[in-house]
Write a protein that holds these residues in place. Structure first.
Motif, PDB file in Angstrom:
ATOM      1  N   ASN A 178       0.825  -1.217   0.000  1.00 41.97           N
ATOM      2  CA  ASN A 178       0.000   0.000   0.000  1.00 41.97           C
ATOM      3  C   ASN A 178       0.857   1.265   0.000  1.00 41.97           C
ATOM      4  OD1 ASN A 178      -2.244  -1.607   0.086  1.00 41.97           O
ATOM      5  ND2 ASN A 178      -2.633  -1.329   2.272  1.00 41.97           N
ATOM      6  N   TYR A 179       0.637   2.123  -0.993  1.00 43.14           N
ATOM      7  CA  TYR A 179       1.299   3.426  -1.111  1.00 43.14           C
ATOM      8  C   TYR A 179       2.825   3.322  -1.183  1.00 43.14           C
ATOM      9  CZ  TYR A 179      -3.332   4.936   0.347  1.00 43.14           C
ATOM     10  OH  TYR A 179      -4.689   5.127   0.435  1.00 43.14           O
ATOM     11  N   ALA A 180       3.348   2.164  -1.534  1.00 43.75           N
ATOM     12  CA  ALA A 180       4.803   2.028  -1.702  1.00 43.75           C
ATOM     13  C   ALA A 180       5.227   2.687  -3.010  1.00 43.75           C
ATOM     14  CB  ALA A 180       5.197   0.561  -1.705  1.00 43.75           C
ATOM     15  N   VAL A 181       6.448   3.193  -3.051  1.00 45.27           N
ATOM     16  CA  VAL A 181       7.012   3.778  -4.267  1.00 45.27           C
ATOM     17  C   VAL A 181       7.643   2.643  -5.064  1.00 45.27           C
ATOM     18  CG1 VAL A 181       8.660   5.426  -5.214  1.00 45.27           C
ATOM     19  CG2 VAL A 181       7.450   5.964  -3.080  1.00 45.27           C
ATOM     20  N   CYS A 182       7.013   2.282  -6.166  1.00 43.61           N
ATOM     21  CA  CYS A 182       7.429   1.083  -6.913  1.00 43.61           C
ATOM     22  C   CYS A 182       7.920   1.411  -8.323  1.00 43.61           C
ATOM     23  CB  CYS A 182       6.266   0.091  -6.992  1.00 43.61           C
ATOM     24  SG  CYS A 182       5.756  -0.583  -5.387  1.00 43.61           S
ATOM     25  N   ASP A 183       8.529   2.562  -8.503  1.00 47.98           N
ATOM     26  CA  ASP A 183       9.057   2.960  -9.816  1.00 47.98           C
ATOM     27  C   ASP A 183      10.131   1.972 -10.272  1.00 47.98           C
ATOM     28  OD1 ASP A 183       7.422   5.137  -9.526  1.00 47.98           O
ATOM     29  OD2 ASP A 183       9.020   6.503  -8.940  1.00 47.98           O
ATOM     30  N   CYS A 184       9.941   1.450 -11.482  1.00 44.80           N
ATOM     31  CA  CYS A 184      10.927   0.564 -12.117  1.00 44.80           C
ATOM     32  C   CYS A 184      11.195  -0.707 -11.309  1.00 44.80           C
ATOM     33  CB  CYS A 184      12.243   1.309 -12.354  1.00 44.80           C
ATOM     34  SG  CYS A 184      12.070   2.760 -13.406  1.00 44.80           S
TER      35      CYS A 184
END
Length: 301
Positions: A291-297
């Motif tokens: 939840n709401y984690a920054v998962c860019d790339c």
């Protein structure tokens, strides 16, 4: 002598051994006072420069007069490159060797390893209780379970002691990071029998462990399995290939560029964590929360 509250309850006064005395506190130094201290302590420019390089590795601890007074323990070493872990180890080592010498002169058979295990034990109790002190009642109760704690009552708590004891019999380390270092030392050297679900990894504890050998796969399992990591702890670039961190709580932790390939992370929680460029290839993540984690790339191949 025992300390007591001033009979007239005057602010800034304390009763010591029947005498009412003023209380004087040593304020932390600033950079200017640190330099003044070194100029007074060392006449040799070489020694002064070596000391200066060392104390800046101590971070904000260099501003504490008590800890700065142990600078000789570092200068006597042939070691050239010091990590923060090395500095704290040398600090603890110098203090406990000094205590051992005092006790030997008094004819008491209490040695360095005895004192170290006592400090590790009380640091663990403080850590597991999420506190910085152990009060007298709890200490007496713990002694029934851990006989090594008896050695702490033989320590000289005056002067340059890194473990303090007040008039009520409460124990506390001179600085919280000393407590955290001792816990990290116990974890790294497998001296603790701590259930993983009880292990609270603070940012400083993680930093100490990382400086030592986070490449040790068994150590990774100990740290991450069912552990709770303090929010905002930085584990960027950590390699957790094949590690089982199921049920771990990683809320708001930075795992940028981390490697989780072939890992087992079922029911773990990465809410609000930074996972930029992390690799979860072939990882088992059943019921894992992002939840709401920054998962860019992020790679989930």
């Amino acid at each position: 002598p025992n300390e007591e509250v001033d009979p007239f309850k005057r602010i800034g006064k304390i009763k010591v051994g029947g005498f009412v005395c003023p209380m004087v506190f040593l304020s932390p130094f600033n950079d200017e006072l640190v330099m003044d201290y070194l100029n007074r302590r060392f006449t040799s420019e070489d020694e002064r420069q070596k000391a200066l390089c060392l104390i800046y590795s101590m971070g904000s601890l260099r501003f504490r007069p008590l800890l700065l007074s142990y600078i000789d323990a570092f200068l006597d070493s042939s070691k050239q490159v010091w990590s923060e872990y090395d500095i704290f180890f040398a600090l603890i080592n110098a203090w406990l060797m000094r205590e051992e010498n005092k006790l030997t002169q008094l004819g008491k058979n209490i040695y360095y390893n005895d004192l170290l295990m006592s400090c590790l034990c009380i640091a663990k109790k403080m850590h597991l209780n999420s506190g910085r002190t152990v009060n007298r009642i709890d200490f007496l109760r713990y002694k029934d379970e851990y006989q090594e704690l008896n050695n702490l009552e033989e320590i000289d708590f005056g002067g340059r002691s890194l473990l303090n004891k007040n008039s009520d019999g409460d124990y506390r380390f001179a600085h919280y990071s000393i407590q955290e270092f001792l816990v990290s030392y116990g974890v790294i050297n497998r001296l603790y029998n701590i259930p993983n679900e009880s292990l609270w990894i603070t940012a400083k504890l993680a930093e100490f462990i990382s400086q030592f050998r986070l490449s040790d796969s068994n150590l990774k399992v100990l740290i991450f399995t069912k552990a709770t990591i303090e929010p905002k702890t930085d584990f960027s670039n950590v390699d957790l290939t094949g590690v089982n961190y199921s049920e771990a709580y990683f809320h708001s932790v930075c795992f940028a560029n981390a490697n989780f390939k072939n890992s087992l992370g079922n029911s773990s929680n990465f809410s609000r964590s930074v996972l930029t460029n992390a690799h979860f290839d072939n990882a088992c993540l059943e019921n894992t929360i992002f939840n709401y984690a920054v998962c860019d790339c992020v790679s989930f191949v």
